[in-house]
Design a protein around this motif. Sequence first.
Motif, PDB file in Angstrom:
ATOM      1  N   HIS A  63       7.070   9.940   8.559  1.00 25.55           N
ATOM      2  CA  HIS A  63       5.641   9.594   8.532  1.00 25.55           C
ATOM      3  C   HIS A  63       5.243   8.852   9.811  1.00 25.55           C
ATOM      4  CE1 HIS A  63       1.702   8.681   6.885  1.00 25.55           C
ATOM      5  NE2 HIS A  63       1.879   7.417   7.211  1.00 25.55           N
TER       6      HIS A  63
ATOM      7  N   ASN B 252       0.841  -1.204   0.000  1.00 23.16           N
ATOM      8  CA  ASN B 252       0.000   0.000   0.000  1.00 23.16           C
ATOM      9  C   ASN B 252       0.874   1.253   0.000  1.00 23.16           C
ATOM     10  OD1 ASN B 252      -2.505  -1.438   0.366  1.00 23.16           O
ATOM     11  ND2 ASN B 252      -1.831  -1.811   2.467  1.00 23.16           N
ATOM     12  N   PRO B 253       0.354   2.358  -0.533  1.00 21.23           N
ATOM     13  CA  PRO B 253       1.087   3.617  -0.368  1.00 21.23           C
ATOM     14  C   PRO B 253       1.289   3.863   1.125  1.00 21.23           C
ATOM     15  CG  PRO B 253      -0.807   3.908  -1.825  1.00 21.23           C
ATOM     16  CD  PRO B 253      -0.931   2.545  -1.238  1.00 21.23           C
ATOM     17  N   TYR B 254       2.466   4.344   1.500  1.00 19.99           N
ATOM     18  CA  TYR B 254       2.779   4.495   2.932  1.00 19.99           C
ATOM     19  C   TYR B 254       1.799   5.442   3.618  1.00 19.99           C
ATOM     20  CZ  TYR B 254       4.761   9.134   2.071  1.00 19.99           C
ATOM     21  OH  TYR B 254       4.920  10.457   1.735  1.00 19.99           O
ATOM     22  N   THR B 255       1.239   6.383   2.863  1.00 21.53           N
ATOM     23  CA  THR B 255       0.321   7.347   3.470  1.00 21.53           C
ATOM     24  C   THR B 255      -0.978   6.677   3.942  1.00 21.53           C
ATOM     25  OG1 THR B 255      -0.319   7.844   1.195  1.00 21.53           O
ATOM     26  CG2 THR B 255       1.113   9.430   2.286  1.00 21.53           C
ATOM     27  N   GLU B 256      -1.224   5.466   3.443  1.00 25.37           N
ATOM     28  CA  GLU B 256      -2.429   4.744   3.877  1.00 25.37           C
ATOM     29  C   GLU B 256      -2.171   3.913   5.130  1.00 25.37           C
ATOM     30  OE1 GLU B 256      -4.067   2.538   0.607  1.00 25.37           O
ATOM     31  OE2 GLU B 256      -4.255   4.342  -0.634  1.00 25.37           O
ATOM     32  N   VAL B 257      -0.917   3.858   5.576  1.00 27.10           N
ATOM     33  CA  VAL B 257      -0.604   3.092   6.789  1.00 27.10           C
ATOM     34  C   VAL B 257      -0.615   4.054   7.971  1.00 27.10           C
ATOM     35  CG1 VAL B 257       1.034   1.533   7.905  1.00 27.10           C
ATOM     36  CG2 VAL B 257       0.869   1.590   5.397  1.00 27.10           C
ATOM     37  N   GLU B 258      -1.444   3.748   8.943  1.00 29.96           N
ATOM     38  CA  GLU B 258      -1.610   4.626  10.093  1.00 29.96           C
ATOM     39  C   GLU B 258      -0.367   4.643  10.977  1.00 29.96           C
ATOM     40  OE1 GLU B 258      -5.121   5.140  13.314  1.00 29.96           O
ATOM     41  OE2 GLU B 258      -5.399   3.570  11.823  1.00 29.96           O
TER      42      GLU B 258
ATOM     43  N   ALA C  71       4.502  -1.536   2.557  1.00 31.83           N
ATOM     44  CA  ALA C  71       4.220  -0.193   2.053  1.00 31.83           C
ATOM     45  C   ALA C  71       5.248   0.217   1.008  1.00 31.83           C
ATOM     46  CB  ALA C  71       4.229   0.799   3.208  1.00 31.83           C
TER      47      ALA C  71
ATOM     48  N   ASP D 172      -2.958  11.223  -4.915  1.00 36.49           N
ATOM     49  CA  ASP D 172      -3.697  10.474  -5.957  1.00 36.49           C
ATOM     50  C   ASP D 172      -5.202  10.625  -5.794  1.00 36.49           C
ATOM     51  OD1 ASP D 172      -1.339   9.508  -7.066  1.00 36.49           O
ATOM     52  OD2 ASP D 172      -1.203   7.998  -5.492  1.00 36.49           O
TER      53      ASP D 172
END
Lengths: 251, 251
Positions: A246, A189-195, A223, B251
């Motif tokens: 992040h 997953n894109p790292y921004t989607e990992v909390e 990620a 995105d």
Amino acid sequence: MKHISSTKNEIVKQWKKLLTKKGRLQTKRFLVEGEHLVEEAVRAGIIKELIVREDVQVPGSWKKNAADLITIDESVAKVLSETETTQGIFAVCEMKEQTERLERGRYLLLDRLQDPGNVGTMIRTADAAGFDGVIIGHGTVDVYNSKVLRATQGSIFHLPVIMMSLDEAIQDLHELGVFVLGTALRNANPYTEVENLGAIGLIIGNEAQGVAPELLDQCDGRAYIPIRGKAESLNAAVAAGILLYHFAPVD
Amino acid sequence: MKHISSTKNEIVKQWKKLLTKKGRLQTKRFLVEGEHLVEEAVRAGIIKELIVREDVQVPGSWKKNAADLITIDESVAKVLSETETTQGIFAVCEMKEQTERLERGRYLLLDRLQDPGNVGTMIRTADAAGFDGVIIGHGTVDVYNSKVLRATQGSIFHLPVIMMSLDEAIQDLHELGVFVLGTALRNANPYTEVENLGAIGLIIGNEAQGVAPELLDQCDGRAYIPIRGKAESLNAAVAAGILLYHFAPVD
């Protein structure tokens, strides 16, 4: 106070051994060079010998904190130095015993990283981002290599840098209930989607091959950092920096 | 097909001039080295001369895209190379005319950056993050320097890299309604508090001194990256990477 004028002196030969990984492992000592790094080593209280070129002045507090003060001729400084123009300041330091057990927290795990500058910069960034430690897996470049030390800018003396198998580290982190995240280009997953959950084990892999598949299999998530332009990839230390920040503690 | 066997050949002297900033400026040409960079230059359609050591094979498509193909002896390759072990592949390239006008978008502005590796890595990261261009202010290291080119990994051929005064760039960006953000340690907000508004002019400053105060005065906001551990600072290219990805297109 000792003075050494010849590069053929037996002590110089011992110091030169510290420029090799083998010599460092045998003696559990390493050599640091340059005012800033020596100062950080003084503060960390790990200096055995302070070595300065005869024309160089160093603070009195440094001398008090070194078991031994040795002055050297310029010829000796040149032999010890791994920089183009040496400041003439060195120290023989003792490796800390690794007694730390992992605790619940934020760790950066390095899987077979090869570039000393990258590894040093990652340790520096992990320190800055507020991570609790860096775990160096087998096959990653020796962190007591002079280029790594220089790139850490002293952060290697600030936060735990632990040499251990990453299999073991992942197991320990899992027992502590820590989420382990592997970096991978596929099935990720894109790292921004990992909390940012607080505790994390973040694995960065070899510059060319990435994280080993057998480690990825043990991860709780994967990620990647999206590449939007035409660049093929990111510099490994830059990629690590983006991820470390992040997942950094939030004020 | 020409072959050059002597390092004293007049053509070699011309090439060697391209290893200096002055020589590059006078001729509006620069030299790239290595398979990957030459390939990117071929794709960009800017190659004037393709130069290969006589034992090296290169794709036929490269030859078609170069105005001239010249083979050289190993001694000539060594003179041209700025790496320790050369692949023996070089190209003389033409600088693109800078006709681009700034448009509303995302730009990275570099104020007096000195380290070639940092500058190259920043260009590479700006490309990866989906920025629209990099603006090189006066006093920043020449981007056609071989170390910069190498660190860009070809990204210098992918996105506009514009040499102009940063005063002028900020004025242009303001006229386009673009928010200009300076990086600064004082009177600044954590970068995470600055919203990603789409268009942005992000200014990164000199490794030691940061962004010049007279530029900061023209900025619409100031941001810093919080240092949480005991590290004194971040590597400049890592810091740029963290910010570029914070302000990257979503995105």
